[in-house]
Design an enzyme around this catalytic site. Structure first.
Site, short mmCIF file in Angstrom:
data_model
loop_
_atom_site.label_atom_id
_atom_site.label_comp_id
_atom_site.label_asym_id
_atom_site.label_seq_id
_atom_site.Cartn_x
_atom_site.Cartn_y
_atom_site.Cartn_z
N ILE A 254 0.83 -1.20 0.00
CA ILE A 254 0.00 0.00 0.00
C ILE A 254 0.87 1.26 0.00
CG2 ILE A 254 -1.69 1.31 1.37
CD1 ILE A 254 -2.76 -1.44 2.36
N ASP B 213 11.36 3.40 4.55
CA ASP B 213 10.98 2.00 4.76
C ASP B 213 12.25 1.33 5.29
OD1 ASP B 213 8.59 0.01 3.33
OD2 ASP B 213 10.42 -0.96 4.02
N ASP C 271 14.15 2.25 10.35
CA ASP C 271 13.02 1.66 11.07
C ASP C 271 12.05 2.79 11.43
OD1 ASP C 271 12.54 -1.17 12.77
OD2 ASP C 271 11.46 0.61 13.51
N VAL C 272 10.76 2.54 11.27
CA VAL C 272 9.76 3.59 11.47
C VAL C 272 9.68 4.03 12.94
CG1 VAL C 272 7.76 2.08 11.87
CG2 VAL C 272 7.44 4.30 10.74
N SER D 288 -6.79 -0.21 9.72
CA SER D 288 -7.26 -1.51 9.22
C SER D 288 -8.71 -1.68 9.65
CB SER D 288 -6.42 -2.63 9.85
OG SER D 288 -6.97 -3.91 9.55
N TYR E 272 -2.08 -7.46 16.48
CA TYR E 272 -2.39 -6.58 15.34
C TYR E 272 -3.68 -5.80 15.61
CZ TYR E 272 -3.13 -5.26 10.43
OH TYR E 272 -3.32 -4.56 9.26
N LYS F 36 -3.99 -1.75 15.91
CA LYS F 36 -4.76 -0.94 14.96
C LYS F 36 -5.90 -0.18 15.65
CE LYS F 36 -2.40 -1.77 11.21
NZ LYS F 36 -1.71 -0.70 10.46
N VAL G 210 -6.15 -6.37 1.37
CA VAL G 210 -5.59 -5.72 0.18
C VAL G 210 -4.51 -6.64 -0.37
CG1 VAL G 210 -4.54 -3.61 -0.72
CG2 VAL G 210 -5.97 -3.50 1.35
N THR H 10 -1.41 -7.50 -1.18
CA THR H 10 -0.03 -7.06 -0.97
C THR H 10 0.77 -8.24 -0.41
OG1 THR H 10 -0.33 -6.48 1.35
CG2 THR H 10 -0.91 -4.78 -0.26
P1 NAP Z 1 3.46 -4.80 3.14
O1 NAP Z 1 3.22 -5.15 1.73
O2 NAP Z 1 4.14 -5.79 4.04
O3 NAP Z 1 4.24 -3.40 3.21
C1 NAP Z 1 4.58 -2.83 4.45
C2 NAP Z 1 5.90 -2.13 4.31
O4 NAP Z 1 6.27 -1.61 5.61
C3 NAP Z 1 7.01 -3.10 3.88
O5 NAP Z 1 7.82 -2.51 2.89
C4 NAP Z 1 7.73 -3.33 5.18
O6 NAP Z 1 9.08 -3.71 5.00
C5 NAP Z 1 7.61 -1.99 5.85
N1 NAP Z 1 7.92 -2.10 7.26
C6 NAP Z 1 7.55 -3.09 8.11
N2 NAP Z 1 8.05 -2.87 9.32
C7 NAP Z 1 8.77 -1.72 9.25
C8 NAP Z 1 9.54 -0.99 10.18
N3 NAP Z 1 9.70 -1.40 11.44
N4 NAP Z 1 10.13 0.15 9.75
C9 NAP Z 1 10.01 0.55 8.49
N5 NAP Z 1 9.31 -0.11 7.56
C10 NAP Z 1 8.69 -1.23 7.93
O7 NAP Z 1 2.09 -4.45 3.85
P2 NAP Z 1 0.81 -3.67 3.28
O8 NAP Z 1 -0.24 -4.66 3.09
O9 NAP Z 1 1.18 -2.74 2.20
O10 NAP Z 1 0.44 -2.85 4.60
C11 NAP Z 1 0.60 -1.45 4.70
C12 NAP Z 1 -0.26 -0.97 5.86
O11 NAP Z 1 -1.63 -1.28 5.57
C13 NAP Z 1 0.07 -1.68 7.17
O12 NAP Z 1 0.00 -0.75 8.22
C14 NAP Z 1 -1.04 -2.71 7.29
O13 NAP Z 1 -1.29 -3.05 8.63
C15 NAP Z 1 -2.19 -1.98 6.65
N6 NAP Z 1 -3.23 -2.87 6.15
C16 NAP Z 1 -2.96 -3.84 5.24
C17 NAP Z 1 -3.99 -4.68 4.81
C18 NAP Z 1 -3.77 -5.79 3.80
O14 NAP Z 1 -4.65 -6.66 3.65
N7 NAP Z 1 -2.67 -5.81 3.06
C19 NAP Z 1 -5.29 -4.51 5.31
C20 NAP Z 1 -5.53 -3.51 6.26
C21 NAP Z 1 -4.50 -2.69 6.66
P3 NAP Z 1 9.42 -5.28 4.91
O15 NAP Z 1 8.95 -5.73 3.55
O16 NAP Z 1 10.89 -5.32 5.09
O17 NAP Z 1 8.65 -5.94 6.03
#
Ligand code: NAP
Length: 264
Positions: A26, A44, A70-71, A148, A161, A165, A194, A196
């Site tokens: 996302i 990131d 790190d965030v 979320s 989680y 959230k 989503v 991802t």
């Molecule tokens: P994703 O594809 O795993 O992307 C998340 C990104 O954040 C990755 O590049 C990850 O790096 C990075 N990250 C993780 N921990 C970190 C840290 N400590 N410091 C800096 N960067 C960090 O996940 P996504 O699905 O896009 O999720 C993005 C947001 O949307 C999240 O907050 C998630 O909870 C929320 N969300 C996702 C969904 C879903 O179904 N996908 C649904 C609801 C909400 P790495 O690849 O190295 O881990």
């Protein structure tokens, strides 16, 4: 380890958008949505993914300042924004996307994992807001957290989680009240599933049939694409009266009890 890099130097008339978690999923989709009209400040923990985002953004005309960090590292994020300010000025739009979603109940989640999820998802959002507030005060800008549907509803086997959230949704409401009078608008987006890498990992680690079960629970019959969440982020930044909103983007799956047409 972290490093800061500027893709192209020079001042530019575009506003700047600051996005965490921008190396994939996302976060990258949000970065590329804003790249059409903004310059980017992206971070990131994945440096290779950040470079790819920067390259794709440059094709859309955006200059990018990026730093792998790190965030939860407040100093690293402050330094990134300070570096970006010398190129772009203060950021106008902030979208906190970094997050993790390891599974587990209260019984099966270790204390270390609990702390890690709270740190990345909740403290990371807090830090992102904290380092951005002074810039947003200058630009009267917008803060968005990707929360979320697990920020407003429970979910089985995702105890940490869900707790993190719910915390993000509460934090955004506090931001909306604390800084709204200064022209800073704060909102939370609550996606359902989503497509991802995070979603893939959740289903790959789940019992057979879990993905199909959740897809059947979405009235629109499919999961979201990352770009569909990014469009909502743009919409919220452009909606000048939106403040303190918890914006569900889940194909209707939290609208109420739902029986899919082909289930009995
Ligand atoms: P994703 O594809 O795993 O992307 C998340 C990104 O954040 C990755 O590049 C990850 O790096 C990075 N990250 C993780 N921990 C970190 C840290 N400590 N410091 C800096 N960067 C960090 O996940 P996504 O699905 O896009 O999720 C993005 C947001 O949307 C999240 O907050 C998630 O909870 C929320 N969300 C996702 C969904 C879903 O179904 N996908 C649904 C609801 C909400 P790495 O690849 O190295 O881990």
């Amino acid at each position: 380890m972290s490093s800061t890099a500027v893709s192209e130097r020079g001042t530019a008339p575009r506003p700047a958008a600051f996005i965490t978690g921008a190396a994939g999923g996302i976060g990258r989709a949000v970065a590329l949505e804003f790249a059409r009209t903004h310059n980017l400040v992206v971070t990131d923990r994945d440096p290779a993914g950040l470079l790819s985002t920067q390259h794709q953004a440059s094709l859309l005309g955006a200059q990018t300042v990026h730093r792998s960090a790190d965030v939860t590292d407040e100093n690293a994020l402050r330094e990134l924004l300070a570096e970006a300010r010398t190129v772009f000025g203060p950021v106008t739009n902030v979208v906190a996307c970094a997050g993790i979603a390891p599974g587990g109940t209260v019984e099966t989640t270790s204390l270390d994992d609990w702390h890690r999820v709270l740190a990345v998802n909740l403290t990371g959002t807090f830090v992102t807001a904290r380092v951005s507030i002074s810039s947003l005060r200058e630009t009267r800008g917008s803060f968005i957290a990707i929360a979320s549907d697990a920020g407003t509803f429970g979910a089985q086997d995702l105890a940490a989680y869900v707790a993190s959230k719910h915390g993000v949704v509460g934090l955004v409401k506090s931001l909306a009240l604390d800084f709204g009078a200064e022209g800073i608008r704060s909102n939370a987006i609550c996606p359902g599933f989503v497509e991802t890498p995070m979603m893939r990992q959740i289903f790959d680690e789940s019992p057979a049939g879990t993905e199909e079960y959740y897809r059947n629970a979405v009235p629109t019959g499919r999961f979201a694409k990352p770009g569909e969440i990014a469009k909502i982020a743009r919409h919220l930044t452009e909606s000048n009266y939106a403040n303190g909103i918890t914006y569900a983007v889940d194909g209707g799956s939290t609208a109420g009890y739902y029986r899919a047409p082909h289930t009995s």
